[in-house]
Design an enzyme around this catalytic site. Sequence first.
Site, short mmCIF file in Angstrom:
data_model
loop_
_atom_site.label_atom_id
_atom_site.label_comp_id
_atom_site.label_asym_id
_atom_site.label_seq_id
_atom_site.Cartn_x
_atom_site.Cartn_y
_atom_site.Cartn_z
N LYS A 13 20.36 -87.96 57.16
CA LYS A 13 19.05 -87.68 56.54
C LYS A 13 19.00 -86.28 55.92
CE LYS A 13 16.91 -88.47 60.48
NZ LYS A 13 18.05 -88.79 61.35
N ARG A 88 8.80 -90.26 64.56
CA ARG A 88 9.80 -90.83 65.47
C ARG A 88 9.17 -91.72 66.53
NH1 ARG A 88 13.79 -86.20 64.56
NH2 ARG A 88 15.65 -86.73 65.71
N ARG A 127 29.44 -81.99 63.37
CA ARG A 127 28.43 -81.39 62.47
C ARG A 127 28.43 -79.86 62.58
NH1 ARG A 127 22.48 -83.71 62.26
NH2 ARG A 127 22.55 -83.53 64.52
N ARG A 160 24.99 -76.88 66.55
CA ARG A 160 23.69 -76.99 67.22
C ARG A 160 23.88 -77.19 68.72
NH1 ARG A 160 20.10 -81.30 63.94
NH2 ARG A 160 19.62 -81.89 66.08
N ARG A 171 19.81 -89.09 72.81
CA ARG A 171 19.14 -89.10 71.51
C ARG A 171 19.19 -90.50 70.88
NH1 ARG A 171 22.16 -84.14 69.02
NH2 ARG A 171 20.94 -84.49 67.13
P1 ADP Z 1 20.67 -86.30 60.30
O1 ADP Z 1 19.87 -85.31 59.48
O2 ADP Z 1 20.31 -87.72 60.00
O3 ADP Z 1 20.65 -86.00 61.77
P2 ADP Z 1 22.97 -85.06 58.99
O4 ADP Z 1 22.60 -85.14 57.55
O5 ADP Z 1 22.88 -83.73 59.64
O6 ADP Z 1 22.18 -86.18 59.86
O7 ADP Z 1 24.46 -85.66 59.13
C1 ADP Z 1 25.11 -85.71 60.40
C2 ADP Z 1 26.57 -85.35 60.22
O8 ADP Z 1 27.24 -86.38 59.48
C3 ADP Z 1 26.80 -84.06 59.45
O9 ADP Z 1 27.93 -83.42 60.00
C4 ADP Z 1 27.07 -84.53 58.02
O10 ADP Z 1 27.86 -83.63 57.29
C5 ADP Z 1 27.77 -85.85 58.26
N1 ADP Z 1 27.48 -86.86 57.23
C6 ADP Z 1 26.31 -87.04 56.55
N2 ADP Z 1 26.41 -88.09 55.71
C7 ADP Z 1 27.66 -88.59 55.86
C8 ADP Z 1 28.37 -89.69 55.27
N3 ADP Z 1 27.80 -90.46 54.35
N4 ADP Z 1 29.65 -89.91 55.68
C9 ADP Z 1 30.22 -89.12 56.63
N5 ADP Z 1 29.61 -88.08 57.21
C10 ADP Z 1 28.34 -87.81 56.85
P1 AMP Z 2 16.69 -83.46 64.51
O1 AMP Z 2 16.92 -82.10 63.90
O2 AMP Z 2 15.87 -84.34 63.63
O3 AMP Z 2 17.99 -84.10 64.95
O4 AMP Z 2 15.83 -83.22 65.82
C1 AMP Z 2 16.35 -82.45 66.90
C2 AMP Z 2 15.46 -82.62 68.11
O5 AMP Z 2 14.14 -82.11 67.83
C3 AMP Z 2 15.24 -84.07 68.57
O6 AMP Z 2 16.27 -84.55 69.42
C4 AMP Z 2 13.89 -83.93 69.30
O7 AMP Z 2 14.04 -83.35 70.57
C5 AMP Z 2 13.15 -82.92 68.43
N1 AMP Z 2 12.37 -83.58 67.35
C6 AMP Z 2 12.55 -83.44 66.01
N2 AMP Z 2 11.66 -84.19 65.33
C7 AMP Z 2 10.90 -84.82 66.26
C8 AMP Z 2 9.83 -85.75 66.19
N3 AMP Z 2 9.35 -86.20 65.01
N4 AMP Z 2 9.30 -86.20 67.37
C9 AMP Z 2 9.76 -85.77 68.55
N5 AMP Z 2 10.78 -84.91 68.69
C10 AMP Z 2 11.35 -84.42 67.55
#
Ligand code: ADP
Ligand code: AMP
Length: 213
Positions: A13, A88, A127, A160, A171
């Site tokens: 995302k 969420r 990541r 992170r 998660r």
């Molecule tokens: P989210 O915001 O949904 O938690 P991220 O955008 O941070 O996910 O992506 C999670 C991890 O996967 C990151 O390390 C990112 O670089 C990698 N990633 C994102 N899109 C792809 C893809 N299409 N193929 C492989 N790896 C990806």
């Molecule tokens: P994210 O950066 O989206 O992966 O979120 C990291 C963490 O933040 C999650 O595992 C939750 O603990 C918290 N969090 C982020 N967005 C929300 C949401 N909309 N509702 C509840 N918890 C959230």
Amino acid sequence: MNLMLFGAPGAGKGTQAKFLIEKYNIPQISTGDILRAAIADKTDMGMEAKKFMDAGQLVPDSTIIGIIKDRLAESDCKNGFILDGFPRTLAQAEALSELMSNMNISLDKVISLNVPDELIVGRITGRRVCSKCGASFHVEFNPSKKEDECDYCGGELIIRKDDNAETVISRLEAYHTQTAPLIDFYTKMGVFMELDGTKDVSEVTADMFNALA
Ligand code: ADP
Ligand code: AMP
């Protein structure tokens, strides 16, 4: 354009949000980024949220809904926004509908990035995120041009605290039990759209732009 990126943690995302920002010139609203900024600032809200985040659990709805209410009222959201990681839970989705209805706006599309659980662990453990702008990279699948340096702003790339194999399990469980029911909610609203999130980053971006054209 009022968009929402939907999907499991690590589905891509945040990665795709960056391309939407560039194309549509609208801000990304990531509740995860807002919470991490509150933790860095050591605010009361941040300190409270940290306990849940470190355990891989969702932060309580009341906190999250308050964050979104304030953020959507900011002037940069008036031409649209990209919701990332919110809502969420059903309570959050209902609160969002009410907020948007009060603002006389509606969601154009909910874009779901579909990635099976078995790929999520590798995505999350590899990541690397920018400590300044929150941009997301992957050591193997989406490396930054310079090691440990953000392509967008030059900030330092970090791991992170919640990106570890144990927390991923909680998660994913939170996603399946609390967030996945929103698929039905947004399908009924007629705005839900699914993309194959397992393709390469650039292919997912192309599919997303095609779907929005
Ligand atoms: P989210 O915001 O949904 O938690 P991220 O955008 O941070 O996910 O992506 C999670 C991890 O996967 C990151 O390390 C990112 O670089 C990698 N990633 C994102 N899109 C792809 C893809 N299409 N193929 C492989 N790896 C990806
Ligand atoms: P994210 O950066 O989206 O992966 O979120 C990291 C963490 O933040 C999650 O595992 C939750 O603990 C918290 N969090 C982020 N967005 C929300 C949401 N909309 N509702 C509840 N918890 C959230």
